[in-house]
Design a protein around this motif. Structure first.
Motif, PDB file in Angstrom:
ATOM      1  N   LEU A   1       1.300  -1.764   0.118  1.00 18.64           N
ATOM      2  CA  LEU A   1      -0.232  -0.125   0.129  1.00 18.64           C
ATOM      3  C   LEU A   1       0.895   1.614   0.083  1.00 18.64           C
ATOM      4  N   ASN A   2       0.667   2.835  -0.553  1.00 19.02           N
ATOM      5  CA  ASN A   2       0.905   3.855  -0.763  1.00 19.02           C
ATOM      6  C   ASN A   2       0.116   4.556  -0.673  1.00 19.02           C
ATOM      7  N   SER A   3       0.112   5.257   0.730  1.00 23.80           N
ATOM      8  CA  SER A   3      -0.935   6.503   1.361  1.00 23.80           C
ATOM      9  C   SER A   3      -0.958   7.626   0.479  1.00 23.80           C
ATOM     10  N   GLY A   4       0.302   7.594   0.064  1.00 22.53           N
ATOM     11  CA  GLY A   4      -0.008   8.997  -0.570  1.00 22.53           C
ATOM     12  C   GLY A   4      -0.573   8.905  -2.392  1.00 22.53           C
TER      13      GLY A   4
ATOM     14  N   PHE B   1     -12.278   5.120   6.527  1.00 24.78           N
ATOM     15  CA  PHE B   1     -11.250   4.723   6.479  1.00 24.78           C
ATOM     16  C   PHE B   1      -9.956   5.661   7.703  1.00 24.78           C
ATOM     17  N   VAL B   2     -10.515   6.778   7.200  1.00 22.83           N
ATOM     18  CA  VAL B   2      -9.101   8.098   7.263  1.00 22.83           C
ATOM     19  C   VAL B   2      -9.502   8.132   9.227  1.00 22.83           C
TER      20      VAL B   2
ATOM     21  N   GLU C   1      -6.723   6.990  14.350  1.00 24.80           N
ATOM     22  CA  GLU C   1      -5.863   6.294  15.442  1.00 24.80           C
ATOM     23  C   GLU C   1      -5.059   5.049  15.945  1.00 24.80           C
ATOM     24  N   GLN C   2      -4.778   5.394  14.548  1.00 21.72           N
ATOM     25  CA  GLN C   2      -3.368   4.341  14.610  1.00 21.72           C
ATOM     26  C   GLN C   2      -2.443   4.779  15.531  1.00 21.72           C
ATOM     27  N   ASP C   3      -1.370   4.241  15.774  1.00 14.99           N
ATOM     28  CA  ASP C   3       0.382   4.730  16.188  1.00 14.99           C
ATOM     29  C   ASP C   3       1.413   4.753  14.934  1.00 14.99           C
ATOM     30  N   ALA C   4       1.200   6.399  15.197  1.00 17.01           N
ATOM     31  CA  ALA C   4       2.151   6.960  14.520  1.00 17.01           C
ATOM     32  C   ALA C   4       3.475   6.329  14.309  1.00 17.01           C
ATOM     33  N   GLY C   5       3.927   5.434  14.978  1.00 16.11           N
ATOM     34  CA  GLY C   5       5.283   4.802  15.786  1.00 16.11           C
ATOM     35  C   GLY C   5       6.378   5.951  15.681  1.00 16.11           C
ATOM     36  N   GLU C   6       7.683   5.577  15.504  1.00 15.88           N
ATOM     37  CA  GLU C   6       8.675   6.215  15.916  1.00 15.88           C
ATOM     38  C   GLU C   6       8.649   7.346  14.533  1.00 15.88           C
TER      39      GLU C   6
ATOM     40  N   PHE D   1      -1.942   3.697   7.850  1.00 15.42           N
ATOM     41  CA  PHE D   1      -2.550   3.714   6.390  1.00 15.42           C
ATOM     42  C   PHE D   1      -2.573   2.088   6.729  1.00 15.42           C
ATOM     43  N   HIS D   2      -0.674   1.636   6.400  1.00 14.98           N
ATOM     44  CA  HIS D   2      -1.234   0.347   6.944  1.00 14.98           C
ATOM     45  C   HIS D   2      -2.159  -1.081   7.429  1.00 14.98           C
TER      46      HIS D   2
END
Length: 191
Positions: free
Chosen positions: A101-104, A116-117, A122-127, A135-136
């Motif tokens: 997946l490409n979120s752009g 979806f958005v 709500e997802q953790d965007a990580g470091e 998006f993944h």
């Protein structure tokens, strides 16, 4: 159909310092104004170009996916995360040219994109504070609830990353790129 270019108010410097979630915030706000069944095309980068454009043909190809949202694919998985960068994904369906997946770059019905958005935010965007990671994770969370797919064959979208030898110039006066040994000429190309 609506075409949306987001992040026009978010400069590269802001994105470099961890404001990718702003993209999702602005997209979420914009989607509130669009009728639920309207098809929206989203591109977030300065390196996305229209390759070939025919409004009716785009909508026909989008509908042929029988999906609520179609995401551009790409050959690399970013950011690297074992939650979604799995070796079996790289195989993709038979003949696939892009797997992850490409979120752009994506298209979908406004109502499905709103849902979806909201989940992606709500997802953790990580470091690395990556909307791509969000998006993944949202894709995997919603794949049984919404009809989500990746454009594995470059019918709507093509990411040029790691595609050396795959893309050729169309014949004749047509300036558009096409996928080698394929009838597909993606509408949008992500450089």
């Amino acid at each position: 159909m609506s075409a949306c270019q987001m992040c026009s108010g978010v400069g590269d410097e802001e994105l470099r310092h961890g404001n990718h979630n702003r993209k999702l915030f602005h997209l979420e706000r914009l989607l509130q104004e669009i009728p639920e069944h309207e098809v929206v095309v989203f591109m977030d980068a300065k390196d996305v170009n229209m390759n070939a454009w025919d409004h009716e043909h785009f909508v026909d190809v989008f509908r042929s996916f029988r999906a609520d949202i179609v995401f551009s694919g790409e050959r690399n998985c970013y950011p690297k995360d074992p939650a979604y960068c799995k070796p079996e994904v790289r195989a993709g369906p038979p003949g696939a040219i892009q797997w992850f997946l490409n979120s752009g770059l994506f298209a979908g019905r406004a109502g499905a994109l709103r849902k979806f958005v909201a989940v992606a935010r709500e997802q953790d965007a990580g470091e690395r504070n990556s909307d791509q990671r969000q998006f993944h994770l949202a894709f995997h969370e919603l794949k049984n609830e919404l009809r989500l797919t990746i454009d594995y064959y470059g019918e709507l979208f093509l990411s040029l990353y790691e595609t050396s030898g795959l893309v050729v110039q169309s014949e004749g006066d047509e300036p558009a790129l096409r996928i080698k040994d394929s009838k597909h000429r993606p509408f949008f190309v992500h450089g």
